[in-house]
Design a protein around this motif. Structure first.
Motif, PDB file in Angstrom:
ATOM      1  N   PRO A 182       0.797  -1.240   0.000  1.00  0.00           N
ATOM      2  CA  PRO A 182       0.000   0.000   0.000  1.00  0.00           C
ATOM      3  C   PRO A 182       0.823   1.280   0.000  1.00  0.00           C
ATOM      4  N   TRP A 183       2.048   1.238   0.510  1.00  0.00           N
ATOM      5  CA  TRP A 183       2.830   2.473   0.611  1.00  0.00           C
ATOM      6  C   TRP A 183       3.574   2.764  -0.678  1.00  0.00           C
ATOM      7  N   SER A 184       3.883   1.733  -1.460  1.00  0.00           N
ATOM      8  CA  SER A 184       4.509   1.903  -2.758  1.00  0.00           C
ATOM      9  C   SER A 184       4.287   0.626  -3.573  1.00  0.00           C
ATOM     10  N   PRO A 185       3.905   0.743  -4.845  1.00  0.00           N
ATOM     11  CA  PRO A 185       3.698  -0.466  -5.662  1.00  0.00           C
ATOM     12  C   PRO A 185       4.989  -1.218  -5.926  1.00  0.00           C
ATOM     13  N   ASP A 186       6.131  -0.589  -5.628  1.00  0.00           N
ATOM     14  CA  ASP A 186       7.426  -1.234  -5.838  1.00  0.00           C
ATOM     15  C   ASP A 186       7.984  -1.871  -4.569  1.00  0.00           C
ATOM     16  N   MET A 187       7.201  -1.862  -3.496  1.00  0.00           N
ATOM     17  CA  MET A 187       7.645  -2.441  -2.225  1.00  0.00           C
ATOM     18  C   MET A 187       6.712  -3.574  -1.833  1.00  0.00           C
ATOM     19  N   LEU A 188       7.275  -4.616  -1.233  1.00  0.00           N
ATOM     20  CA  LEU A 188       6.499  -5.803  -0.871  1.00  0.00           C
ATOM     21  C   LEU A 188       5.405  -5.509   0.146  1.00  0.00           C
ATOM     22  N   GLN A 189       4.245  -6.105  -0.070  1.00  0.00           N
ATOM     23  CA  GLN A 189       3.185  -6.133   0.933  1.00  0.00           C
ATOM     24  C   GLN A 189       3.628  -7.017   2.089  1.00  0.00           C
ATOM     25  N   GLY A 190       3.311  -6.607   3.329  1.00  0.00           N
ATOM     26  CA  GLY A 190       3.690  -7.405   4.494  1.00  0.00           C
ATOM     27  C   GLY A 190       3.160  -8.818   4.439  1.00  0.00           C
ATOM     28  N   SER A 191       1.944  -8.993   3.898  1.00  0.00           N
ATOM     29  CA  SER A 191       1.354 -10.329   3.788  1.00  0.00           C
ATOM     30  C   SER A 191       2.210 -11.260   2.951  1.00  0.00           C
ATOM     31  N   ALA A 192       2.859 -10.697   1.923  1.00  0.00           N
ATOM     32  CA  ALA A 192       3.693 -11.520   1.051  1.00  0.00           C
ATOM     33  C   ALA A 192       4.925 -12.020   1.795  1.00  0.00           C
ATOM     34  N   THR A 193       5.541 -11.164   2.607  1.00  0.00           N
ATOM     35  CA  THR A 193       6.755 -11.565   3.323  1.00  0.00           C
ATOM     36  C   THR A 193       6.445 -12.595   4.400  1.00  0.00           C
ATOM     37  N   THR A 194       5.378 -12.375   5.181  1.00  0.00           N
ATOM     38  CA  THR A 194       5.063 -13.309   6.260  1.00  0.00           C
ATOM     39  C   THR A 194       4.629 -14.665   5.716  1.00  0.00           C
ATOM     40  N   ALA A 195       3.839 -14.669   4.648  1.00  0.00           N
ATOM     41  CA  ALA A 195       3.377 -15.937   4.083  1.00  0.00           C
ATOM     42  C   ALA A 195       4.531 -16.724   3.484  1.00  0.00           C
ATOM     43  N   LEU A 196       5.494 -16.034   2.844  1.00  0.00           N
ATOM     44  CA  LEU A 196       6.615 -16.750   2.239  1.00  0.00           C
ATOM     45  C   LEU A 196       7.465 -17.427   3.313  1.00  0.00           C
ATOM     46  N   MET A 197       7.667 -16.764   4.457  1.00  0.00           N
ATOM     47  CA  MET A 197       8.415 -17.394   5.547  1.00  0.00           C
ATOM     48  C   MET A 197       7.625 -18.547   6.163  1.00  0.00           C
ATOM     49  N   THR A 198       6.318 -18.395   6.245  1.00  0.00           N
ATOM     50  CA  THR A 198       5.471 -19.449   6.810  1.00  0.00           C
ATOM     51  C   THR A 198       5.549 -20.722   5.982  1.00  0.00           C
ATOM     52  N   ARG A 199       5.734 -20.580   4.692  1.00  0.00           N
ATOM     53  CA  ARG A 199       5.848 -21.735   3.801  1.00  0.00           C
ATOM     54  C   ARG A 199       6.921 -22.700   4.303  1.00  0.00           C
ATOM     55  N   ASP A 200       8.070 -22.190   4.740  1.00  0.00           N
ATOM     56  CA  ASP A 200       9.141 -23.045   5.266  1.00  0.00           C
ATOM     57  C   ASP A 200       8.752 -23.682   6.590  1.00  0.00           C
ATOM     58  N   VAL A 201       8.118 -22.884   7.461  1.00  0.00           N
ATOM     59  CA  VAL A 201       7.696 -23.405   8.767  1.00  0.00           C
ATOM     60  C   VAL A 201       6.714 -24.554   8.583  1.00  0.00           C
ATOM     61  N   GLU A 202       5.780 -24.387   7.682  1.00  0.00           N
ATOM     62  CA  GLU A 202       4.750 -25.406   7.480  1.00  0.00           C
ATOM     63  C   GLU A 202       5.349 -26.714   6.993  1.00  0.00           C
ATOM     64  N   ARG A 203       6.354 -26.636   6.151  1.00  0.00           N
ATOM     65  CA  ARG A 203       7.001 -27.857   5.658  1.00  0.00           C
ATOM     66  C   ARG A 203       7.719 -28.591   6.788  1.00  0.00           C
ATOM     67  N   ILE A 204       8.362 -27.865   7.676  1.00  0.00           N
ATOM     68  CA  ILE A 204       9.038 -28.488   8.809  1.00  0.00           C
ATOM     69  C   ILE A 204       8.015 -29.128   9.744  1.00  0.00           C
ATOM     70  N   ALA A 205       6.914 -28.427   9.990  1.00  0.00           N
ATOM     71  CA  ALA A 205       5.868 -28.965  10.864  1.00  0.00           C
ATOM     72  C   ALA A 205       5.290 -30.252  10.287  1.00  0.00           C
ATOM     73  N   LYS A 206       5.051 -30.257   8.999  1.00  0.00           N
ATOM     74  CA  LYS A 206       4.490 -31.453   8.359  1.00  0.00           C
ATOM     75  C   LYS A 206       5.456 -32.625   8.430  1.00  0.00           C
ATOM     76  N   ASP A 207       6.737 -32.368   8.172  1.00  0.00           N
ATOM     77  CA  ASP A 207       7.735 -33.438   8.197  1.00  0.00           C
ATOM     78  C   ASP A 207       7.921 -34.018   9.598  1.00  0.00           C
ATOM     79  N   SER A 208       7.772 -33.165  10.622  1.00  0.00           N
ATOM     80  CA  SER A 208       8.008 -33.610  11.998  1.00  0.00           C
ATOM     81  C   SER A 208       6.752 -34.137  12.674  1.00  0.00           C
ATOM     82  N   GLY A 209       5.578 -33.868  12.093  1.00  0.00           N
ATOM     83  CA  GLY A 209       4.328 -34.283  12.707  1.00  0.00           C
ATOM     84  C   GLY A 209       3.925 -33.396  13.869  1.00  0.00           C
TER      85      GLY A 209
END
Length: 266
Positions: free
Chosen positions: A21-48
């Protein structure tokens, strides 16, 4: 197909749809948090293990470039694990996620003090925001929104169903956890309490506490913001799906008058 990121080897290239929202050339916060969550979710799934807490520190703005993630297991316990994911712009760290995972139990106690809550309106019973509000950012234009309480364009508490319609990563399906995390970043916007022509506000961090796993692509945010002293505030939100609440969100807020912000920038 429209996507927020495109894979490039071990990196992820932000597309124009990741703009905030502050600049079309800067990442939305939702994009950064979701991309990091992608790694967390894979670790959680692998470990049960189950994802119980996600804390994101957003250290600096990021342009629409290629990013990598670096993951480290900080604690590898029998009942709890702590995972760290760093989002890297080259060798510059722009954000960090610290995640708590816990082993899943075989049964859950009954809460005799829990109050029965009335069911929320379904997404199809809500109303979309005004067209100008949906254009707040390129990213937000890829999010379906259905309001059931309050309004995005007016200050005050509100409740809205949200769903990211574009894949976070090209070729992948958005999981309910990714939907929850990307939606949570909008909590302060859903519950904004100031005239944005006069004030700026940021949340340099966000924490989510899960008491069960989300199950839907649609996530309901019910949020409210409180103001303290010296420009400080706190946004609190509850996330729900069709079964009801599944997580609580907290965001530390910082408010600043636009005149003061412009004076500091000049």
């Amino acid at each position: 197909m429209t996507a927020i990121f495109r894979p490039e080897g071990q990196s992820f290239r932000a597309t124009e749809h990741a703009g905030g929202p502050w600049s079309p050339d800067m990442l939305q916060g939702s994009a950064t948090t979701a991309l990091m969550t992608r790694d967390v979710e894979r670790i959680a799934k692998d470990s049960g293990f189950a994802v119980r807490r996600l804390t994101f520190d957003l250290w600096r703005p990021a342009g629409l470039r290629a990013f990598t993630t670096r993951t480290e297991l900080l604690r590898d316990g029998r009942k709890a694990k702590t995972v760290q994911v760093r989002l890297m712009d080259g060798e510059t760290e722009i954000g960090r996620c610290t995640a708590l995972l816990t082993a899943e139990g075989s049964e859950t106690p009954r809460d005799p003090f829990a109050k029965a809550a009335s069911p929320d309106k379904a997404p199809d019973a809500g109303t979309p925001p005004p067209a100008f509000a949906q254009k707040w950012s390129r990213y937000f234009q890829n999010v379906s929104v259905r309001l059931i309480e309050g309004a995005l364009e007016k200050p005050g508490p509100a409740a809205a169903w949200m769903r990211l319609d574009a894949p976070l990563v090209e070729g992948e399906t958005n999981t309910p956890l990714l939907q929850a995390v990307q939606a949570a970043d909008f909590s302060s916007g859903v519950a904004q309490i100031v005239d944005m022509r006069e004030w700026t506000f940021i949340n340099p961090e966000i924490s989510l506490y899960f008491f069960r796993a989300p199950e839907d692509e649609w996530v309901l945010i019910r949020a409210a913001t409180r103001v303290g002293a010296n420009g400080a505030g706190l946004t609190q939100a509850t996330l729900s799906d069709h079964k009801g609440p599944f997580a609580e969100v907290m965001q530390a807020m910082s408010f600043e008058r636009r005149e003061a912000a412009q004076a500091q920038a000049s």
